[in-house]
Enzyme design. Structure first.
Site, short mmCIF file in Angstrom:
data_model
loop_
_atom_site.label_atom_id
_atom_site.label_comp_id
_atom_site.label_asym_id
_atom_site.label_seq_id
_atom_site.Cartn_x
_atom_site.Cartn_y
_atom_site.Cartn_z
N THR A 1 4.29 2.95 5.45
CA THR A 1 2.92 2.45 5.52
C THR A 1 2.11 3.38 6.41
OG1 THR A 1 1.47 0.74 6.45
CG2 THR A 1 3.72 0.78 7.30
N ASP B 1 2.53 0.15 11.89
CA ASP B 1 2.52 -1.10 12.66
C ASP B 1 3.85 -1.84 12.59
OD1 ASP B 1 2.34 -1.69 10.00
OD2 ASP B 1 0.71 -3.14 10.18
N ARG C 1 1.20 -5.18 -5.00
CA ARG C 1 1.40 -6.38 -4.18
C ARG C 1 1.54 -7.52 -5.19
NH1 ARG C 1 -0.48 -4.13 0.71
NH2 ARG C 1 -2.36 -2.90 0.55
N GLY D 1 0.84 -1.20 0.00
CA GLY D 1 0.00 0.00 0.00
C GLY D 1 0.87 1.25 0.00
N ARG E 1 -5.21 -1.66 9.11
CA ARG E 1 -5.13 -3.13 9.03
C ARG E 1 -5.42 -3.75 10.40
NH1 ARG E 1 -3.39 -6.15 4.68
NH2 ARG E 1 -2.40 -4.37 3.73
N ASP F 1 5.05 -4.35 6.37
CA ASP F 1 5.51 -5.68 6.78
C ASP F 1 5.48 -6.70 5.64
OD1 ASP F 1 2.71 -5.73 6.86
OD2 ASP F 1 2.67 -7.30 8.38
N ASP G 1 -0.13 2.50 8.29
CA ASP G 1 -0.61 1.75 9.46
C ASP G 1 0.25 1.96 10.71
OD1 ASP G 1 -2.48 0.73 7.73
OD2 ASP G 1 -1.35 -1.10 7.32
O1 F6P Z 1 -1.41 -1.22 4.64
C1 F6P Z 1 -2.00 -0.06 4.18
C2 F6P Z 1 -3.47 -0.27 3.96
O2 F6P Z 1 -4.02 0.95 3.50
C3 F6P Z 1 -4.25 -0.78 5.18
O3 F6P Z 1 -4.55 0.23 6.09
C4 F6P Z 1 -5.44 -1.41 4.53
O4 F6P Z 1 -5.97 -2.45 5.33
C5 F6P Z 1 -4.89 -1.96 3.24
O5 F6P Z 1 -3.68 -1.26 2.98
C6 F6P Z 1 -5.79 -1.83 2.04
O6 F6P Z 1 -5.20 -2.51 0.99
P1 F6P Z 1 -5.63 -2.31 -0.53
O7 F6P Z 1 -5.21 -0.93 -0.95
O8 F6P Z 1 -4.91 -3.39 -1.25
O9 F6P Z 1 -7.12 -2.44 -0.57
#
Ligand code: F6P
Length: 336
Positions: A126, A130, A72, A11, A172, A103, A128
């Site tokens: 990120t 985290d 990803r 992300g 997340r 992570d 998050d």
């Molecule tokens: O890790 C960053 C994040 O924005 C999280 O907060 C969220 O759960 C996830 O990515 C969303 O992923 P995607 O953009 O693949 O829907």
């Protein structure tokens, strides 16, 4: 070290461009070339790369997103994917590899290390926040600002119409965006993963809290910050459940991916810049499999594996403070 490869992965987070810029400028000072592989690990497989020079990065730190794109990659996770990525890095005579991400991206780095023997450095990017080993991750501060701005706006309409709002934020499995935005906006309640895992809230408990807050304050606006993945059916379902029980309109609001965009805050630009330069220094010192971080405002380095196997603890002090401000159930009881 003559040539560094860099990716932004997972992300995207506001401030990734600032980190990328800093890596390129710092590397250039040492006569090191930087090659950006596009779309994260996927670019290592497809050989989708671009040479990054000073003029490519000079004016990008004020923008979110990432000029070398992010993704990803499922394909990379296989043994074949790891091997192919390593072969391509060698074919381009890459001496060191830097990954900016969270992570999942660092787990990817560990996977790559099984097939490629060069130094690998992580930069925490990120929203998050985290990752163990850094006080803040790049993008987190901007995401909190964005959530705060939205929550302030929600409060205006909640106040005007005596409504209950459930605002769902990202993060997340971590409650950093949740606690910070709730505290910054005076949200009456927050549903955080760190609290849910020990003592999950029930609709009954929430109804009781809302009613007692309303009784004590004599008005009906009530804003709840709900961290994603913490309620079956999310904010939409919770708003329905509460509306069924309270004699009040309850509205859900999902902030979603707006939290990943916007102008990076000064904090994120500065953090990105510090960590980008730090990562290049770590490469030059011959370090590998570490994440560049900032701990107690000092540059730090942490084994990559620790960044996701050890859990950074959300401040209990913050949780207690925020909860203590909205404990009217007790006050109410004392009165009667
Ligand atoms: O890790 C960053 C994040 O924005 C999280 O907060 C969220 O759960 C996830 O990515 C969303 O992923 P995607 O953009 O693949 O829907």
């Amino acid at each position: 070290i003559n040539r560094i490869a860099i990716i932004t992965s997972g992300g995207d987070a506001p401030g990734m461009n600032a980190a990328l810029r800093a890596v390129v400028l710092a590397a250039e000072n040492y006569g090191i070339e930087v090659m950006g592989f596009r779309h994260g690990y996927e670019g290592l497989l497809t050989n989708d790369f671009v040479k990054l020079d000073r003029e490519d990065v000079e004016h990008i730190l004020q923008y979110s997103g990432t000029i070398i794109k992010s993704a990803r990659s499922e394909r990379f996770k296989s043994e074949e994917g790891g091997r192919e990525a390593a072969t391509n890095l060698d074919a381009h005579q890459i001496d060191a590899f830097i990954v900016i991400g969270g992570d999942g991206s660092f787990r990817g780095a560990e996977h790559l290390a099984n097939f490629w023997k060069g130094p690998i450095i992580g930069i925490p990017g990120t929203i998050d926040n985290d990752l163990f080993g850094t006080d803040n991750t790049i993008g987190y501060d901007t995401a909190v600002e964005t959530a705060m701005d939205a929550l302030d706006k929600i409060r205006d309409t909640a106040e005007a119409m005596d409504r209950v709002f459930i605002v769902e934020v990202m993060g997340r499995n971590a409650g950093y965006i949740g606690i910070s935005s709730a505290m910054a906006c005076g949200a009456e309640r927050m549903i955080l993963p760190e609290l849910q895992k020990d003592k999950p809230l029930t609709v009954d408990a929430l109804v009781k809290h809302i009613e007692s807050v309303q009784r004590v304050r004599g008005d009906s606006s009530y804003v709840m910050v709900l961290c994603e993945n913490q309620w079956p059916g999310g904010a939409v379902r919770l708003a329905e459940q509460l509306e069924d029980r309270l004699n009040l309109p309850c509205r859900p609001c999902l902030l979603g991916h707006v939290q990943r965009g916007g102008r990076p805050t000064a904090m994120d630009r500065i953090l990105g810049t510090r960590l980008g330069v730090h990562a290049v220094e770590l490469v030059r010192q011959g370090k590998t499999a570490v994440m560049a971080g900032v701990t107690a405002n000092e540059l730090s380095e942490t084994p990559l594996i620790d960044t996701w196997t050890k859990r950074k603890k959300l401040s209990e002090e913050l949780i207690n403070i925020q909860q203590s401000l909205f404990n009217p159930i007790k006050k109410d009881r004392n009165k009667s």
